[in-house]
Write an enzyme that holds these catalytic residues in place. Structure first.
Site, PDB file in Angstrom:
ATOM      1  N   GLY A 221       1.309  11.151   1.416  1.00  0.00           N
ATOM      2  CA  GLY A 221       2.086  10.225   2.234  1.00  0.00           C
ATOM      3  C   GLY A 221       2.617   9.133   1.319  1.00  0.00           C
ATOM      4  O   GLY A 221       1.903   8.176   1.013  1.00  0.00           O
TER       5      GLY A 221
ATOM      6  N   SER B 287       4.458   5.995   0.708  1.00  0.00           N
ATOM      7  CA  SER B 287       4.905   4.914   1.590  1.00  0.00           C
ATOM      8  C   SER B 287       5.929   4.008   0.930  1.00  0.00           C
ATOM      9  O   SER B 287       6.476   3.118   1.548  1.00  0.00           O
ATOM     10  CB  SER B 287       3.696   4.068   2.003  1.00  0.00           C
ATOM     11  OG  SER B 287       3.175   3.416   0.854  1.00  0.00           O
ATOM     12  N   GLY B 288       6.160   4.238  -0.378  1.00  0.00           N
ATOM     13  CA  GLY B 288       7.047   3.330  -1.101  1.00  0.00           C
ATOM     14  C   GLY B 288       6.293   2.169  -1.706  1.00  0.00           C
ATOM     15  O   GLY B 288       6.886   1.215  -2.192  1.00  0.00           O
TER      16      GLY B 288
ATOM     17  N   VAL C 239       2.828   0.844  -4.326  1.00  0.00           N
ATOM     18  CA  VAL C 239       2.260   1.225  -5.620  1.00  0.00           C
ATOM     19  C   VAL C 239       1.066   2.175  -5.464  1.00  0.00           C
ATOM     20  O   VAL C 239       0.855   3.077  -6.276  1.00  0.00           O
ATOM     21  CB  VAL C 239       1.886  -0.037  -6.445  1.00  0.00           C
ATOM     22  CG1 VAL C 239       0.739  -0.816  -5.812  1.00  0.00           C
ATOM     23  CG2 VAL C 239       1.543   0.336  -7.889  1.00  0.00           C
TER      24      VAL C 239
ATOM     25  N   SER D  55       0.226   4.575  -3.150  1.00  0.00           N
ATOM     26  CA  SER D  55       0.511   5.991  -2.913  1.00  0.00           C
ATOM     27  C   SER D  55       1.275   6.607  -4.093  1.00  0.00           C
ATOM     28  O   SER D  55       1.134   7.797  -4.376  1.00  0.00           O
ATOM     29  CB  SER D  55       1.284   6.186  -1.593  1.00  0.00           C
ATOM     30  OG  SER D  55       2.516   5.504  -1.621  1.00  0.00           O
TER      31      SER D  55
ATOM     32  N   CYS E 148      -3.186   3.954  13.564  1.00  0.00           N
ATOM     33  CA  CYS E 148      -2.148   4.647  12.818  1.00  0.00           C
ATOM     34  C   CYS E 148      -2.771   5.729  11.934  1.00  0.00           C
ATOM     35  O   CYS E 148      -2.235   6.830  11.808  1.00  0.00           O
ATOM     36  CB  CYS E 148      -1.368   3.639  11.980  1.00  0.00           C
ATOM     37  SG  CYS E 148      -0.010   4.374  11.089  1.00  0.00           S
TER      38      CYS E 148
ATOM     39  N   GLY F 220      -2.868   6.628  -0.312  1.00  0.00           N
ATOM     40  CA  GLY F 220      -3.231   5.632  -1.319  1.00  0.00           C
ATOM     41  C   GLY F 220      -4.264   4.645  -0.818  1.00  0.00           C
ATOM     42  O   GLY F 220      -4.184   3.451  -1.105  1.00  0.00           O
TER      43      GLY F 220
ATOM     44  N   CYS G 258       1.250  -1.265  10.357  1.00  0.00           N
ATOM     45  CA  CYS G 258       1.243  -0.057   9.554  1.00  0.00           C
ATOM     46  C   CYS G 258       2.615   0.614   9.597  1.00  0.00           C
ATOM     47  O   CYS G 258       3.080   1.022  10.647  1.00  0.00           O
ATOM     48  CB  CYS G 258       0.173   0.835  10.169  1.00  0.00           C
ATOM     49  SG  CYS G 258       0.224   2.522   9.746  1.00  0.00           S
TER      50      CYS G 258
END
Length: 395
Positions: free
Chosen positions: A7, A9-10, A12, A14, A100, A124, A200
């Site tokens: 996943g 997420s954009g 650091v 992950s 979430c 992450g 989230c």
């Protein structure tokens, strides 16, 4: 090669998780979850999903892994947002991050990943997974992250054995500075990116505006209860059983407007939560006012001065049977059994010594020390050493 879907997420964490898995020889695919469309309630320059999705794509490109976006906003609205509105309406304070993880990342998202042929789903999170054999079958453990300052096991307190069996947490053995260093050495676009705050995957949300979409503003009064109010000094009754005593420790004080003085007005008791200090907009008190109770039926907020106000403290809480969740099902308590644990009632709270008591209709958690702002709708999680073994919704 086992296939892992990360996943992305954009952020650091992950990004580095994806890199580590690739180094370990997994076939890695990055998937970004789009969970939200409504920009009218987000504080937009502070992490809109578009920037995050672009960053996730750049990271995937840099690492040389396939990347795609999945739109889960429908399921997110149904399972998280509607649940939140419902809880706030009841005067409870939900924890969207815990939900979430249980409902979206490790359920809807995990099912998509498994359908894409994944063996595992990775995130992450700063936590670790253990596994051992008992009576010939694998038992999975959710362990705290090595970085005690960032440990996120609490947010995963509702996961099941089936979900854990398919989960990987590649950065659980690292500290945040180590993760940032790896990202910097790889020259990843996310290396110095601030940690996201707020809901989230939604980014920062103005909670009152968000809630006002569904919950209408309704003017009511703010009442200040003096700390020497005799509600707090009544002597304990005599108990005929331990369960009676436990129920007494978790009781809700029944406040009335006549117990204190009216010090201000608010726009809706359902926008406030126990222990809250900001947003009351009442001045002129020696110490700041804290919310000690909300009454959504009468639409009254009860407050007290200072964080040591007796109205904030309780020794115990209760979780109804259908809201008790054991990650370690093999440790589940039977009727009248007790267990000495460490517990927390919010993320980042240091672990507190406590004892669980299983009764007919649920579970009591009795703390050694008084706890401030035990809040209905939030999660209590209990640990044995560094293993999170169960959790429940505070009732």
């Amino acid at each position: 090669m086992k296939r892992v879907i990360v996943g992305l997420s954009g952020g650091v964490d992950s990004s580095v998780a994806a890199y580590l898995l690739k180094e370990q020889g997994y076939e890695v695919i990055g998937l970004f979850m789009k969970n939200w469309h409504d920009d009218s309630v987000t504080i937009s320059d502070d992490c809109p999903w578009l920037d995050d999705s672009n960053d996730a794509m750049l990271v995937a490109d840099k690492l040389g892994i396939p990347f795609q976006t999945v739109d889960l906003s429908e399921q997110y609205k149904e399972r998280i947002v509607d649940y939140m509105f419902d809880e706030y309406q009841k005067g409870r304070t939900p924890n969207p991050d815990v939900l979430c993880n249980r409902e979206i990342k490790f359920d809807v998202f995990m099912k998509i990943a498994l359908n894409l042929g994944a063996d595992f789903v990775a995130t992450g999170h700063y936590c670790r997974k253990g596994v051992f054999q008992k009576d010939g079958k694998d038992i999975y453990q959710l362990l705290s992250g090595v970085d005690t300052n960032k440990d996120q096991s609490y947010f995963l307190c509702q996961l099941s054995q089936a979900q854990l069996s398919k989960a990987l947490f590649p950065i659980g053995e690292l500290t945040k500075p180590e993760v940032r260093k790896i990202a910097a050495d790889l020259d990843l676009v996310t290396a110095d990116k601030k940690d996201s705050q707020g809901l989230c995957f939604i980014g920062k949300v103005r909670l009152p505006e968000f809630l006002q979409q569904k919950l209408q503003p309704k003017e009511g009064v703010i009442v200040e209860i003096p700390s020497e109010q005799n509600l707090y000094t009544q002597s304990q009754p005599t108990f005929t059983s331990e369960e009676e005593q436990l129920a007494y420790l978790t009781r809700k004080i029944d406040y009335h407007v006549s117990d204190g003085k009216i010090v201000g007005k608010h726009q809706g008791a359902h926008y406030f939560t126990k222990g809250q200090r900001k947003g009351l907009a009442v001045g002129g008190t020696v110490e700041p006012l804290f919310v000690i109770e909300t009454d959504v039926v009468e639409n009254v907020i009860y407050t007290g001065q200072g964080k040591e106000h007796p109205g904030l403290f309780k020794k115990a809480l209760f979780v109804k049977n259908d809201e008790v969740h054991w990650i370690r099902e093999d440790l589940k308590l039977e009727l009248d059994q007790t267990m000495v644990v460490e517990a927390r009632i919010r993320y980042r709270q240091p672990l507190q010594n406590a004892t669980l008591h299983q009764v007919d209709n649920g579970l009591y958690v009795v703390f050694e020390e008084l706890q401030s702002a035990i809040t209905e709708g939030q999660f209590v999680a209990w640990y044995l050493n560094d293993e999170l073994v169960g959790s429940g919704v505070i009732s």
